[in-house]
Design a protein around this motif. Structure first.
Motif, short mmCIF file in Angstrom:
data_model
loop_
_atom_site.label_atom_id
_atom_site.label_comp_id
_atom_site.label_asym_id
_atom_site.label_seq_id
_atom_site.Cartn_x
_atom_site.Cartn_y
_atom_site.Cartn_z
N CYS A 1 25.45 7.26 -129.06
CA CYS A 1 24.41 6.68 -129.63
C CYS A 1 24.71 5.97 -130.66
CB CYS A 1 23.58 7.77 -130.15
SG CYS A 1 22.33 7.40 -131.67
N PHE A 2 26.07 6.51 -130.85
CA PHE A 2 26.60 5.76 -132.51
C PHE A 2 27.38 4.39 -131.96
CE2 PHE A 2 29.95 4.13 -135.09
CZ PHE A 2 29.63 4.98 -136.67
N GLU A 3 27.76 4.08 -131.26
CA GLU A 3 27.68 3.26 -130.53
C GLU A 3 27.06 1.82 -130.06
OE1 GLU A 3 32.12 4.53 -128.12
OE2 GLU A 3 30.29 4.30 -126.97
N ARG A 4 26.03 2.31 -129.20
CA ARG A 4 24.71 1.71 -129.51
C ARG A 4 24.45 1.14 -130.37
NH1 ARG A 4 21.33 4.77 -124.31
NH2 ARG A 4 22.94 5.31 -122.49
N LEU A 5 23.71 1.89 -131.20
CA LEU A 5 23.20 1.10 -132.86
C LEU A 5 24.11 0.37 -133.59
CD1 LEU A 5 21.72 4.60 -134.00
CD2 LEU A 5 20.56 2.72 -132.85
N SER A 6 25.74 0.40 -133.31
CA SER A 6 26.80 -0.69 -134.18
C SER A 6 27.61 -1.48 -132.96
CB SER A 6 27.55 -0.05 -134.44
OG SER A 6 28.50 0.53 -133.39
N GLY A 7 27.21 -1.42 -132.03
CA GLY A 7 26.89 -2.26 -131.09
C GLY A 7 28.66 -2.55 -130.59
N GLU A 8 29.14 -1.94 -130.83
CA GLU A 8 30.77 -1.85 -130.86
C GLU A 8 31.67 -0.26 -130.87
OE1 GLU A 8 31.79 -0.96 -136.03
OE2 GLU A 8 31.77 -3.54 -134.79
N SER A 9 32.57 -0.73 -129.74
CA SER A 9 33.48 0.47 -129.94
C SER A 9 33.53 1.78 -130.99
CB SER A 9 35.09 0.63 -129.12
OG SER A 9 34.05 -0.42 -127.56
N ILE A 10 33.67 2.54 -130.92
CA ILE A 10 33.95 3.81 -132.37
C ILE A 10 35.07 3.70 -132.39
CG2 ILE A 10 34.11 6.13 -130.76
CD1 ILE A 10 32.77 7.01 -132.62
N THR A 11 35.92 3.96 -133.74
CA THR A 11 36.82 3.70 -134.10
C THR A 11 37.22 5.48 -134.17
OG1 THR A 11 36.75 4.10 -136.84
CG2 THR A 11 36.84 2.08 -135.78
N PRO A 12 38.91 5.27 -134.15
CA PRO A 12 39.10 7.19 -134.09
C PRO A 12 39.10 7.63 -135.48
CG PRO A 12 40.81 5.44 -133.29
CD PRO A 12 40.29 5.03 -133.46
N GLU A 13 38.51 7.07 -136.59
CA GLU A 13 38.28 7.70 -138.04
C GLU A 13 37.12 8.25 -138.18
OE1 GLU A 13 41.84 5.82 -138.67
OE2 GLU A 13 39.95 4.69 -137.74
N LYS A 14 36.00 7.37 -137.25
CA LYS A 14 34.64 7.60 -136.93
C LYS A 14 34.16 8.39 -136.08
CE LYS A 14 33.05 3.11 -139.36
NZ LYS A 14 32.36 1.66 -138.41
N HIS A 15 35.37 8.40 -134.61
CA HIS A 15 34.91 9.35 -133.96
C HIS A 15 35.04 11.38 -134.21
CE1 HIS A 15 36.16 11.72 -130.43
NE2 HIS A 15 35.47 10.69 -129.55
N GLU A 16 36.58 11.10 -135.38
CA GLU A 16 36.36 12.58 -136.03
C GLU A 16 35.82 13.01 -136.73
OE1 GLU A 16 39.91 14.42 -138.52
OE2 GLU A 16 40.36 12.80 -138.31
N ARG A 17 34.97 11.61 -137.85
CA ARG A 17 33.73 12.57 -138.44
C ARG A 17 32.59 13.10 -137.39
NH1 ARG A 17 31.44 10.76 -143.32
NH2 ARG A 17 30.62 12.45 -143.71
#
Length: 238
Positions: free
Chosen positions: A79-95
């Protein structure tokens, strides 16, 4: 609906759902989702629209990957990737993982009346836990709940549909006329059990997951559907 005390004879088989029937579950997911939506802080979509996007992803993921925390974590990431239009970063993935971990860290909180009611039911009837989800997660929750000893069987299918109920009936050689499914979900507990020829008991929970909500099916001529406000009311019938 009759409220005669112990209307139904001893020796019934009661299939019992777990999440949001025996213990709280979805409220923890809702808190995690609220934290996720705040973290997303989308500038185009409202909180309600972000939630609907997540619902869409969860519908897809549960069909592909089943239920449980692993599937939920993947839904948040997707969902995060679809809303942001980009792959998730390691930091955001951890969050995002931290939102899911908050659910895993919860202690088991039995719903009101469950601790007193289950032993009484088990003294007169055969109890079989029937809850869908990730097998290891559900088995662990049952162990931590302190209720495991009251169940003569535990079934954790990937999906609770009519076929799953037929399989349990066959496995335990159950008689449909004396077998009841107890749960809070019309979609997984009540409607498919009725479709499989069983009786059903709908126990209301104000926090039932939106994807488990549905209109209740009308029982057949030889079937019974009880509508109860809470778990303790089962003792009025069984």
């Amino acid at each position: 609906m009759s409220t005669d005390f112990r209307k139904y004879a001893s020796g019934q088989t009661l299939l019992v759902d777990a999440d949001d029937t025996l213990w709280e579950n979805n409220i923890y997911f809702e808190r995690s989702i609220a934290a996720f939506i705040s973290y997303v802080d989308h500038h185009e979509y409202s909180r309600e629209e972000v939630r609907e996007k997540l619902n869409e992803v969860e519908r897809e993921n549960t069909r592909l990957h089943g239920y449980g925390l692993t599937s939920f974590r993947q839904s948040l990431v997707t969902c995060f990737e679809r809303l942001s239009g980009e792959s998730i970063t390691p930091e955001k993935h951890e969050r995002i993982v931290s939102f899911v971990q908050s659910i895993a860290d919860q202690e088991i909180e039995l719903l009101p009346g469950v601790a007193e009611t289950i032993p009484e039911l088990a003294s007169r009837h055969r109890l079989i836990l029937m809850t869908k989800g990730a097998e290891a997660e559900q088995a662990d929750k049952l162990t931590r709940s302190g209720l495991a000893s009251y169940f003569t069987g535990v079934e954790i299918p990937k999906e609770k549909n009519a076929a799953a109920y037929h399989a349990v009936v066959a496995k335990y050689e159950l008689a449909p006329h004396s077998t009841w499914m107890i749960g809070n979900s019309p979609k997984s507990d009540i409607n498919p059990a009725l479709s499989a020829g069983l009786h059903a008991i709908y126990i209301h929970h104000p926090g039932t997951w939106v994807l488990e909500q549905d209109a209740l099916t009308k029982p057949g001529a030889e079937q019974k559907l009880l509508d109860l406000r809470n778990f303790a009311e089962l003792l009025k019938h069984f």
